[in-house]
Design a protein around this motif. Structure first.
Motif, PDB file in Angstrom:
ATOM      1  N   GLY A 127       0.799  -1.207   0.000  1.00 60.02           N
ATOM      2  CA  GLY A 127       0.000   0.000   0.000  1.00 60.02           C
ATOM      3  C   GLY A 127       0.839   1.268   0.000  1.00 60.02           C
ATOM      4  N   PRO A 128       0.189   2.412  -0.106  1.00 63.00           N
ATOM      5  CA  PRO A 128       0.911   3.691  -0.136  1.00 63.00           C
ATOM      6  C   PRO A 128       1.534   4.011   1.218  1.00 63.00           C
ATOM      7  CG  PRO A 128      -1.442   4.059   0.038  1.00 63.00           C
ATOM      8  CD  PRO A 128      -1.274   2.581  -0.180  1.00 63.00           C
ATOM      9  N   TYR A 129       2.545   4.856   1.201  1.00 62.88           N
ATOM     10  CA  TYR A 129       3.181   5.289   2.438  1.00 62.88           C
ATOM     11  C   TYR A 129       3.656   6.728   2.284  1.00 62.88           C
ATOM     12  CZ  TYR A 129       7.551   4.185  -0.054  1.00 62.88           C
ATOM     13  OH  TYR A 129       8.572   4.129  -0.969  1.00 62.88           O
ATOM     14  N   TRP A 130       3.975   7.325   3.422  1.00 56.18           N
ATOM     15  CA  TRP A 130       4.443   8.715   3.440  1.00 56.18           C
ATOM     16  C   TRP A 130       5.596   8.820   4.420  1.00 56.18           C
ATOM     17  CZ3 TRP A 130       4.368  12.317   7.503  1.00 56.18           C
ATOM     18  CH2 TRP A 130       4.666  13.630   7.154  1.00 56.18           C
ATOM     19  N   MET A 131       6.761   9.252   3.926  1.00 55.42           N
ATOM     20  CA  MET A 131       7.938   9.387   4.775  1.00 55.42           C
ATOM     21  C   MET A 131       8.079  10.839   5.217  1.00 55.42           C
ATOM     22  SD  MET A 131      11.935   8.363   3.942  1.00 55.42           S
ATOM     23  CE  MET A 131      11.506   6.636   3.660  1.00 55.42           C
ATOM     24  N   ASP A 132       8.130  11.047   6.528  1.00 52.42           N
ATOM     25  CA  ASP A 132       8.202  12.393   7.083  1.00 52.42           C
ATOM     26  C   ASP A 132       9.656  12.884   7.088  1.00 52.42           C
ATOM     27  OD1 ASP A 132       7.913  14.757   8.396  1.00 52.42           O
ATOM     28  OD2 ASP A 132       7.593  13.852  10.379  1.00 52.42           O
ATOM     29  N   LEU A 133       9.967  13.817   6.184  1.00 50.35           N
ATOM     30  CA  LEU A 133      11.295  14.421   6.122  1.00 50.35           C
ATOM     31  C   LEU A 133      11.210  15.919   6.416  1.00 50.35           C
ATOM     32  CD1 LEU A 133      12.774  12.631   2.968  1.00 50.35           C
ATOM     33  CD2 LEU A 133      12.905  11.956   5.371  1.00 50.35           C
ATOM     34  N   SER A 134      10.261  16.249   7.282  1.00 48.49           N
ATOM     35  CA  SER A 134      10.049  17.662   7.592  1.00 48.49           C
ATOM     36  C   SER A 134      11.221  18.285   8.329  1.00 48.49           C
ATOM     37  CB  SER A 134       8.774  17.825   8.423  1.00 48.49           C
ATOM     38  OG  SER A 134       8.877  17.080   9.627  1.00 48.49           O
ATOM     39  N   PHE A 135      12.118  17.450   8.867  1.00 42.93           N
ATOM     40  CA  PHE A 135      13.279  17.976   9.582  1.00 42.93           C
ATOM     41  C   PHE A 135      14.390  18.400   8.626  1.00 42.93           C
ATOM     42  CE2 PHE A 135      13.492  13.409   9.128  1.00 42.93           C
ATOM     43  CZ  PHE A 135      14.752  13.209   8.603  1.00 42.93           C
ATOM     44  N   LEU A 136      14.284  18.025   7.349  1.00 38.05           N
ATOM     45  CA  LEU A 136      15.316  18.365   6.370  1.00 38.05           C
ATOM     46  C   LEU A 136      15.038  19.721   5.728  1.00 38.05           C
ATOM     47  CD1 LEU A 136      15.868  14.971   4.495  1.00 38.05           C
ATOM     48  CD2 LEU A 136      17.335  16.006   6.241  1.00 38.05           C
ATOM     49  N   ARG A 137      16.089  20.419   5.405  1.00 33.60           N
ATOM     50  CA  ARG A 137      15.972  21.700   4.712  1.00 33.60           C
ATOM     51  C   ARG A 137      16.989  21.741   3.566  1.00 33.60           C
ATOM     52  NH1 ARG A 137      12.792  25.407   7.196  1.00 33.60           N
ATOM     53  NH2 ARG A 137      12.199  24.980   9.354  1.00 33.60           N
ATOM     54  N   GLU A 138      16.602  22.441   2.533  1.00 37.77           N
ATOM     55  CA  GLU A 138      17.517  22.648   1.420  1.00 37.77           C
ATOM     56  C   GLU A 138      18.756  23.377   1.936  1.00 37.77           C
ATOM     57  OE1 GLU A 138      17.076  21.547  -1.585  1.00 37.77           O
ATOM     58  OE2 GLU A 138      14.922  21.177  -1.820  1.00 37.77           O
ATOM     59  N   PRO A 139      19.910  23.144   1.311  1.00 35.02           N
ATOM     60  CA  PRO A 139      21.118  23.858   1.729  1.00 35.02           C
ATOM     61  C   PRO A 139      20.941  25.368   1.775  1.00 35.02           C
ATOM     62  CG  PRO A 139      21.684  22.102   0.212  1.00 35.02           C
ATOM     63  CD  PRO A 139      20.190  22.175   0.232  1.00 35.02           C
ATOM     64  N   ASP A 140      20.065  25.915   0.899  1.00 31.29           N
ATOM     65  CA  ASP A 140      19.780  27.350   0.918  1.00 31.29           C
ATOM     66  C   ASP A 140      19.025  27.677   2.197  1.00 31.29           C
ATOM     67  OD1 ASP A 140      18.034  29.636  -1.359  1.00 31.29           O
ATOM     68  OD2 ASP A 140      19.010  29.969   0.586  1.00 31.29           O
ATOM     69  N   PRO A 141      19.516  28.520   3.080  1.00 35.31           N
ATOM     70  CA  PRO A 141      18.839  28.791   4.347  1.00 35.31           C
ATOM     71  C   PRO A 141      17.446  29.379   4.185  1.00 35.31           C
ATOM     72  CG  PRO A 141      20.601  30.382   3.943  1.00 35.31           C
ATOM     73  CD  PRO A 141      20.748  29.309   2.922  1.00 35.31           C
ATOM     74  N   ASP A 142      17.130  29.909   3.013  1.00 37.57           N
ATOM     75  CA  ASP A 142      15.798  30.476   2.797  1.00 37.57           C
ATOM     76  C   ASP A 142      14.823  29.465   2.191  1.00 37.57           C
ATOM     77  OD1 ASP A 142      17.367  33.520   1.729  1.00 37.57           O
ATOM     78  OD2 ASP A 142      16.625  32.968   3.714  1.00 37.57           O
ATOM     79  N   ALA A 143      15.285  28.212   2.031  1.00 34.72           N
ATOM     80  CA  ALA A 143      14.432  27.207   1.398  1.00 34.72           C
ATOM     81  C   ALA A 143      13.320  26.787   2.343  1.00 34.72           C
ATOM     82  CB  ALA A 143      15.274  25.984   1.000  1.00 34.72           C
ATOM     83  N   THR A 144      12.242  26.279   1.789  1.00 32.87           N
ATOM     84  CA  THR A 144      11.105  25.829   2.577  1.00 32.87           C
ATOM     85  C   THR A 144      11.346  24.418   3.087  1.00 32.87           C
ATOM     86  OG1 THR A 144      10.045  25.016   0.579  1.00 32.87           O
ATOM     87  CG2 THR A 144       9.506  27.254   1.267  1.00 32.87           C
ATOM     88  N   VAL A 145      10.516  23.965   4.063  1.00 33.88           N
ATOM     89  CA  VAL A 145      10.622  22.623   4.628  1.00 33.88           C
ATOM     90  C   VAL A 145      10.324  21.579   3.564  1.00 33.88           C
ATOM     91  CG1 VAL A 145       9.589  21.016   6.277  1.00 33.88           C
ATOM     92  CG2 VAL A 145      10.044  23.391   6.942  1.00 33.88           C
ATOM     93  N   VAL A 146      11.057  20.488   3.592  1.00 36.37           N
ATOM     94  CA  VAL A 146      10.892  19.423   2.608  1.00 36.37           C
ATOM     95  C   VAL A 146       9.911  18.391   3.131  1.00 36.37           C
ATOM     96  CG1 VAL A 146      12.062  17.590   1.320  1.00 36.37           C
ATOM     97  CG2 VAL A 146      13.216  19.777   1.721  1.00 36.37           C
ATOM     98  N   GLN A 147       8.953  18.013   2.347  1.00 35.76           N
ATOM     99  CA  GLN A 147       8.046  16.909   2.656  1.00 35.76           C
ATOM    100  C   GLN A 147       8.066  15.968   1.477  1.00 35.76           C
ATOM    101  OE1 GLN A 147       6.267  16.296   5.323  1.00 35.76           O
ATOM    102  NE2 GLN A 147       6.348  18.204   6.499  1.00 35.76           N
ATOM    103  N   ARG A 148       8.483  14.718   1.704  1.00 35.08           N
ATOM    104  CA  ARG A 148       8.620  13.771   0.591  1.00 35.08           C
ATOM    105  C   ARG A 148       7.644  12.639   0.780  1.00 35.08           C
ATOM    106  NH1 ARG A 148      11.293  16.500  -3.337  1.00 35.08           N
ATOM    107  NH2 ARG A 148      13.012  17.671  -2.389  1.00 35.08           N
ATOM    108  N   ARG A 149       6.951  12.315  -0.296  1.00 30.69           N
ATOM    109  CA  ARG A 149       5.993  11.212  -0.279  1.00 30.69           C
ATOM    110  C   ARG A 149       6.591  10.016  -0.984  1.00 30.69           C
ATOM    111  NH1 ARG A 149       0.600  11.091   0.474  1.00 30.69           N
ATOM    112  NH2 ARG A 149       0.471  13.351   0.380  1.00 30.69           N
ATOM    113  N   GLY A 150       6.419   8.785  -0.352  1.00 33.19           N
ATOM    114  CA  GLY A 150       6.947   7.590  -0.981  1.00 33.19           C
ATOM    115  C   GLY A 150       5.993   7.034  -1.984  1.00 33.19           C
TER     116      GLY A 150
END
Length: 248
Positions: free
Chosen positions: A225-248
């Motif tokens: 089935g579908p899943y969702w991996m929480d990567l909200s703690f990651l940020r782009e190297p650019d300090p002004d980048a938005t929070v990353v949310q990745r779906r599996g």
């Protein structure tokens, strides 16, 4: 209640282990001053009990006699009932008794000597190990499955259960992007499942050096089935980048 249950299991287990240890200690103490002699089974006491599911059942308790140094014949009822019977009337047996209390004599053998200690100790070990495992694995906010962690803020439509899944590695795709991997083992059957994030345009390792697991939302009842991996703690190297949310 989910947090209290494992503590109750551990406490019950420790109590049973203590009871098993006490029973073993009593047996050892009893043997230190005990005398062994021959005895004879003179009667088998039959006792019936009724169970709502299995109906009536009958167990048999041996009654045996043995001769004391004074010539007196001592009669004792055995301490363990069984079905099938352990022996028959007329059988010669070995008896162990303390001179100061011959009425508390017992037949030699595992059932009379170690059955209670083994039963309590075995049950105590199971309760303690299960309680410790649940205490270590279960987290609030799940359906009570082992290895479940608290619910993360998954987006609408994501599976409702979130598990703390051990990290399994990191690989790169053909375009040189990074893909995070995590592997989960179902505690009910041991079936394993590999989760992968969507390709990341940057190396996440510097931000995850102290991490050993990542939150993944999925339904354990749907292996594919579908899943969702929480990567909200990651940020782009650019300090002004938005929070990353990745779906599996």
């Amino acid at each position: 209640m989910k947090r209290i249950l494992p503590w109750l299991l551990v406490l019950v287990g420790l109590g049973l282990l203590g009871g098993g240890g006490f029973a073993a200690w009593r047996e050892v103490e009893f043997r230190r001053g005990a005398i062994e002699t021959d005895g004879r089974v003179v009667q088998m006491l039959a006792r019936s009990s009724r169970d709502r599911d299995r109906g009536s059942s009958t167990t048999y308790t041996p009654v045996f006699t043995f001769e004391l140094p004074s010539g007196k014949l001592q009669r004792v009822e055995g301490g363990v009932a069984s079905n099938p019977p352990c022996c028959r009337v007329g059988d010669t047996i070995r008896v162990r008794y303390r001179p100061e209390a011959p009425d508390r004599a017992q037949m030699t053998g595992f059932m009379e000597s170690w059955f209670v200690a083994t039963l309590l100790g075995g049950m105590g070990l199971v309760f303690t190990l299960v309680g410790a495992a649940v205490m270590r694995a279960v987290r609030p906010g799940t359906a009570g499955l082992a290895q479940a962690a608290g619910l993360a803020q998954a987006p609408p439509g994501a599976p409702p259960l979130t598990f703390s899944v051990p990290l399994a590695g990191l690989r790169r795709d053909g375009a040189g992007r990074w893909i995070l991997q995590a592997r989960w083992a179902d505690p009910r059957g041991g079936v394993q499942r590999l989760f992968e994030s969507e390709p990341l345009p940057f190396d996440p390792v510097p931000q995850m050096r102290s991490m050993t697991a990542v939150n993944v939302s999925f339904d354990p009842g749907q292996p594919d089935g579908p899943y969702w991996m929480d990567l909200s703690f990651l940020r782009e190297p650019d300090p002004d980048a938005t929070v990353v949310q990745r779906r599996g």
